[in-house]
Design a protein around this motif. Structure first.
Motif, PDB file in Angstrom:
ATOM      1  N   GLU A  13       0.717  -1.312  -0.106  1.00 15.29           N
ATOM      2  CA  GLU A  13      -0.076   0.087  -0.032  1.00 15.29           C
ATOM      3  C   GLU A  13       0.656   1.420  -0.469  1.00 15.29           C
ATOM      4  O   GLU A  13       0.612   2.491   0.665  1.00 15.29           O
ATOM      5  CB  GLU A  13      -0.761  -0.175   1.160  1.00 15.29           C
ATOM      6  N   TYR A  33      -7.632  -0.363  -4.292  1.00 16.64           N
ATOM      7  CA  TYR A  33      -6.742  -0.654  -3.850  1.00 16.64           C
ATOM      8  C   TYR A  33      -6.902  -2.200  -4.195  1.00 16.64           C
ATOM      9  O   TYR A  33      -7.468  -2.908  -4.103  1.00 16.64           O
ATOM     10  CB  TYR A  33      -6.390   0.035  -2.564  1.00 16.64           C
ATOM     11  N   LYS A 125       0.013  10.113  -0.635  1.00 16.56           N
ATOM     12  CA  LYS A 125      -1.703   9.558  -0.903  1.00 16.56           C
ATOM     13  C   LYS A 125      -2.480  11.202  -1.231  1.00 16.56           C
ATOM     14  O   LYS A 125      -2.052  12.077  -0.556  1.00 16.56           O
ATOM     15  CB  LYS A 125      -2.001   8.474   0.397  1.00 16.56           C
TER      16      LYS A 125
END
Length: 186
Positions: A13, A33, A125
């Motif tokens: 991630e 994701y 992110k």
């Protein structure tokens, strides 16, 4: 045509697939994701990066490696014949800052790659604060080229820095090939 294999590695991630897709201009897997299982290989040609002074083209393979350590038994096969390593991490997660040392040790040091063959990408992110100043990296990582990526704010800056990395890899490979050819001749 010169073929260059670059591994994208790092914690789960962290944004490896997003960056590999963006940098290879692929639209594959855009959306929610989904953890990469093992490895995903993206092929990419960039006309701005020549394979040598004779103007030969260059084909890149971006090996987007899953960040789960359960794939560790596959790592030696992934590393074989690689020319560069991009370590991607989320700088907002303290666990990632600790974990990237292990990725560097396994994928860069074990292959005896030069620091110039490695690129660190602190991938921010969407919606994160994106502190680019206060990263405390391990001393072994401080020598590596580090770029911050925020595909929301400065996507072209990320691409420009990545192309610089590709060009430096090509130059290194050209120098090594020239040295090898000279050793054969003499």
């Amino acid at each position: 045509m010169l073929k260059v294999k670059i591994l994208f590695v790092g914690p789960g991630e962290s944004g490896k697939s997003v960056l590999a897709n963006f940098l290879s201009e692929s639209t594959e897997g855009i959306g929610s994701y989904v953890p990469t299982q093992g490895v995903r290989i993206l092929e990419y040609e960039n006309p701005d990066v020549n394979g040598n002074s004779k103007g030969a083209g260059c084909r890149f393979e971006f090996w987007d490696c899953g960040g789960d350590q359960k794939f560790e038994t596959c790592w030696p096969a992934l590393m074989q014949d690689s020319h560069g390593v991009v370590i991607v991490f989320n700088p907002d997660l303290p666990s990632h800052l600790k974990e990237i040392e292990m990725w560097h040790s396994c994928f860069v040091q074990q292959q005896q790659l030069l620091d110039s063959q490695c690129l660190l990408i602190a991938h921010h992110k969407p919606g994160s604060a994106g502190d680019t100043e206060n990263l405390s990296l391990a001393s072994s990582l401080n020598k590596l080229k580090l770029i911050h990526s925020s595909l929301e704010e400065d996507p072209e800056d990320v691409r420009i820095e990545f192309v610089k990395y590709l060009k430096s890899l090509i130059n290194l490979l050209d120098e090594n090939r020239d040295r090898e050819e000279m050793s054969i001749i003499t």
